[in-house]
Structure formats: C-alpha cells, structure tokens
Scaffold this motif. Structure first.
Motif, PDB file in Angstrom:
ATOM      1  N   GLY A 162       1.175  -1.097  -0.068  1.00 16.96           N
ATOM      2  CA  GLY A 162      -0.021   0.283  -0.116  1.00 16.96           C
ATOM      3  C   GLY A 162       0.697   1.163  -0.174  1.00 16.96           C
TER       4      GLY A 162
ATOM      5  N   LEU B 158      -4.897   1.159  -5.222  1.00 16.26           N
ATOM      6  CA  LEU B 158      -6.315   0.523  -5.000  1.00 16.26           C
ATOM      7  C   LEU B 158      -6.019  -0.748  -4.961  1.00 16.26           C
ATOM      8  CD1 LEU B 158      -6.755   1.114  -8.535  1.00 16.26           C
ATOM      9  CD2 LEU B 158      -7.474   2.571  -6.918  1.00 16.26           C
ATOM     10  N   VAL B 159      -6.811  -0.970  -3.530  1.00 13.45           N
ATOM     11  CA  VAL B 159      -6.848  -2.249  -2.397  1.00 13.45           C
ATOM     12  C   VAL B 159      -6.909  -3.874  -3.456  1.00 13.45           C
ATOM     13  CG1 VAL B 159      -9.187  -3.164  -1.787  1.00 13.45           C
ATOM     14  CG2 VAL B 159      -7.482  -2.344   0.229  1.00 13.45           C
TER      15      VAL B 159
ATOM     16  N   SER C 144      -5.137   0.774   1.759  1.00 14.72           N
ATOM     17  CA  SER C 144      -5.261   1.551   0.495  1.00 14.72           C
ATOM     18  C   SER C 144      -4.834   2.805   0.873  1.00 14.72           C
ATOM     19  CB  SER C 144      -6.457   1.808   0.423  1.00 14.72           C
ATOM     20  OG  SER C 144      -7.362   2.024   1.562  1.00 14.72           O
TER      21      SER C 144
END
Ligand code: KG4
Ligand code: ZN
Length: 374
Positions: A104, A107-108, A369
């Motif tokens: 991170g 975008l997860v 994120s």
C-alpha cells in the motif's frame, strides 16, 4: 528469447548484465494501480530485469483507472510479466533469496493481486517476504542505476522529495527512520497536470503531454496571477489548477481553441501553450520554494528526488542548479525508474535486508489503501 511469449503491452523493459550477480537475489512485485510490474534486483542493487506492463488501453474507454478492471488485468498480465522478468534476468524461481511486494497505499483490489502472489511465492519457497510501502519504493529509487550497474550506496541521512500522481511530499530519512515533513493539502503535482491536461482534451496520463506542450510556450506570457506565498512547508496545487482552468475559460470566451487538435501542429494555439508553460513554471517553482524553505529551517546536504512526475523536464532542468547553489548533493531518479516499477520495491526490500530489519510474515501481511510512511 522471453519477449516472444509476452502478450501484454509493455511500458518499459530493461535488462542488466548477467555477469557478477551478487546475493541476495530479490524478486519485486508492484501492482498498486494500473501497472503490473516485476523486477529482479541483486545484492549490489543491480537491476537484472525490470518489466512494467501498462493497462492504459484497458482503461482508456472510461477516461480513468477502473479499480475492478485493474485487478483483473493484473491477474491476466502477471504470468507473462513475471516470465519475461525471470527470463530477462536469466534466473529461475529456485535462484531467488527473497520476495517483495507493494502492500500500500493504492487500489486495494489491485494491491491484493500482487501482494497475494508475492506471499504465496515466498511461503511456497520458504523465502523471506517483504511487504513494502509504495512510497518507500520511490524514496530510494534515485540510488538505482539505469543500466544494470550496481546501485549507489543509500546515504544514512537525506531528504526525499516524491512527486507523483498521488503524492507530493518531503521526507527526512535517518537510518531506518522515515519522517514525513510536508505533504500536499489537496492535489498532487502530477494530478494537477493530469486535470489541466484533461481540460485540454488530452488522454491520461496527461502530465507528460502537458510537459511537452509547455516546451513550446513562453511562461512569462501566461495569463496567470502570482499566487500568494506561505511560510508553511506544505504543498497545494488546487489553487494553481483552478487559476489555469479559469484562464482557459477566458481564452475560450475570446474564441481561442482550447481543445487539442491532434491533426494540427502545434496541437494548440500559442496562448494555450504559454498557459501550459506558465502552469508548469508555477508548479515547479512551488517545489523549489518548499525545498528552499526547508533548507533554511534545517540545512541538509543530500536530496533524493523520485516519483512519476520527477520525469518533468522543467523540474529536472532546475533542480541541479538549486542543489549546486546550496552545496546539496542531488540524486535524481533515472527516468526509467521514475514511474511505478518493481525494481524500486525489490530495492527497498534489499535495503531492509542490509539494515538487518526483520522480514514480514507472508501469512499475515495485508494490503492497505491508505498507509502512512514509517
Ligand atoms: O509515480 P507514478 O507512476 O504513479 C503514482 O504513484 O502516482 O506517477 C504518475 C504521475 C501521473 O500523474 C503523471 O501524469 C505524472 O506522474 N507525470 C508527469 C510527467 N510524467 C509523469 N507530470 C508532469 N510532467 C511529466 N513529465
Ligand atoms: Zn508511484
């Protein structure tokens, strides 16, 4: 050789020499947004192979990155990208000593693809696994060498400037500690370029295109007011972006064409090119202004500049002079590693290995994120 098997669009690819590969050999994975990347970096920080596959074509019809499409494309592209990287470096999975993947921010769903692949690979081969902060990857990337040469030593202490589409920030690195000194309060440097370029009818990523148009204009002639200065260190680009958009409306009201016409050369009238030059000049001046302010407050003698927008031509032209005037040693990221790539992720993991910092548990690492540095 390997490229024959690659069926995904490759944005950049570079291969180092095979002679004298040093241990540990680290495989890096980066999938935080819309680029699928895999790289091999050896113990001397040599980039043996770095493959970045772009998804631009898949997202183009939607005018921006669609998270679900990004995740799916990462899954589709990974086998070819990783095969190309391993073959380009001339190594096999059994040669690896460690695996690193971005955890991170990003975008997860996209992060999950690369992170899960890395975790599975490390766990299956019983290799140390490093879940790397994306910005940590950018921060150390200026010390990578472009063509298979060993990386420069990472200094113990330096100030890092990251300019990208998601971040404009200053960090102080001191050994293993990373402190955030300043961030943008609104738009990032690259994001402001993208938004201004979108209004000109340009396709994503608009930053490099606005930069190229600015080369054709005269900043002094741009109808932009000088924004009031601040004593603070933080960055802010939404004011400049709004001023530029308002100036475009005014030009349009006077009958000047403000949408790029690909068939024309240049694609926009001189007044718009001047505005692009003025916009870029102000954006770069803000960066130099914050650096000056920070240097006055607390002198530093090393500066490392990274991130996708570190490709900006005006920024690259002006930083060396700024640094030389103050006796600051400047490390400017090689163009090939300015945008998102996996070599920087593997290199950040190598740094952790060298510092004796612990690896992460491949069964426990999670994608996030939003994630502060340090
Ligand atoms: O680091 P990066 O690949 O992805 C992020 O982590 O954001 O940076 C991409 C950003 C985009 O906003 C792109 O438009 C911007 O960097 N960019 C530029 C230039 N080249 C890329 N912005 C201004 N001038 C450039 N030459
Ligand atoms: Zn990035």
């Amino acid at each position: 050789m390997p490229s024959a098997g690659l069926r995904v669009p490759v944005r950049s690819r570079c291969r180092g020499t095979l002679g004298g590969v040093e241990r540990p050999l680290v495989l890096g994975i980066e999938s935080s947004c819309d680029d699928t990347a895999c790289a091999l970096v050896d113990g001397a920080g040599r980039v043996l192979a770095s493959v970045v596959s772009s998804q631009l074509a898949a997202h183009a019809p939607y005018g921006g990155v669609v998270p679900e499409i990004a995740s799916r494309e990462h899954l589709v592209n990974w086998p070819a990208v990783s095969r190309e990287a391993l073959a380009g470096a001339g190594v096999a999975i059994s040669d690896l000593d460690a695996v690193a993947a971005t955890r991170g921010p990003g975008l997860v769903g996209a992060l999950l693809v690369g992170l899960s692949l890395g975790k599975a690979l490390a766990w299956a081969r019983r290799l140390p696994f490093f879940a790397v902060h994306h910005l940590e990857g950018h921060l150390y990337s200026p010390f990578l060498a472009p063509a298979g040469e060993p990386a420069a030593p990472i200094p113990e202490r330096f100030v890092g400037l990251v300019v990208s589409g998601g971040h404009t920030a200053l960090y102080r690195v001191d050994g293993a500690a990373v402190e955030t000194l300043a961030e943008t309060r609104d738009d990032a440097f690259g994001e402001a370029f993208d938004k201004f370029g979108k209004r000109l009818g340009l396709a994503y990523p608009q930053g490099p295109k606005v930069d190229a148009l600015a080369e054709l204009g005269e900043a002094k002639r741009a109808p932009l007011p000088r924004l009031a200065g601040t004593e603070e260190l933080f960055f802010s680009y939404s004011g400049l972006k709004t001023q530029a958009l308002v100036a475009l409306e005014r030009l349009e009201a006077r009958g000047v064409a403000t949408r790029a016409n690909a068939a024309a050369d240049p694609p926009l009238p001189g007044e718009v090119l001047d505005l692009a030059a003025g916009f870029r000049d102000s954006a770069v001046r803000q960066v130099l202004d914050r650096l000056t302010r920070l240097h006055r407050r607390a002198r530093f003698d090393r500066l490392a500049v990274s991130g996708g927008a570190a490709a900006n031509r005006e920024l690259r032209r002006r930083l060396p002079g700024w640094a030389a005037e103050r006796g600051v040693e400047l490390a400017l990221v090689p163009l090939v590693y300015s945008g998102d790539n996996a070599a920087m992720i593997a290199f950040a993991a190598l740094r952790r290995l060298r510092l004796g910092l612990p690896a992460d548990d491949p069964l426990a690492a999670t994608a996030v994120s939003r994630l502060p540095v340090g």
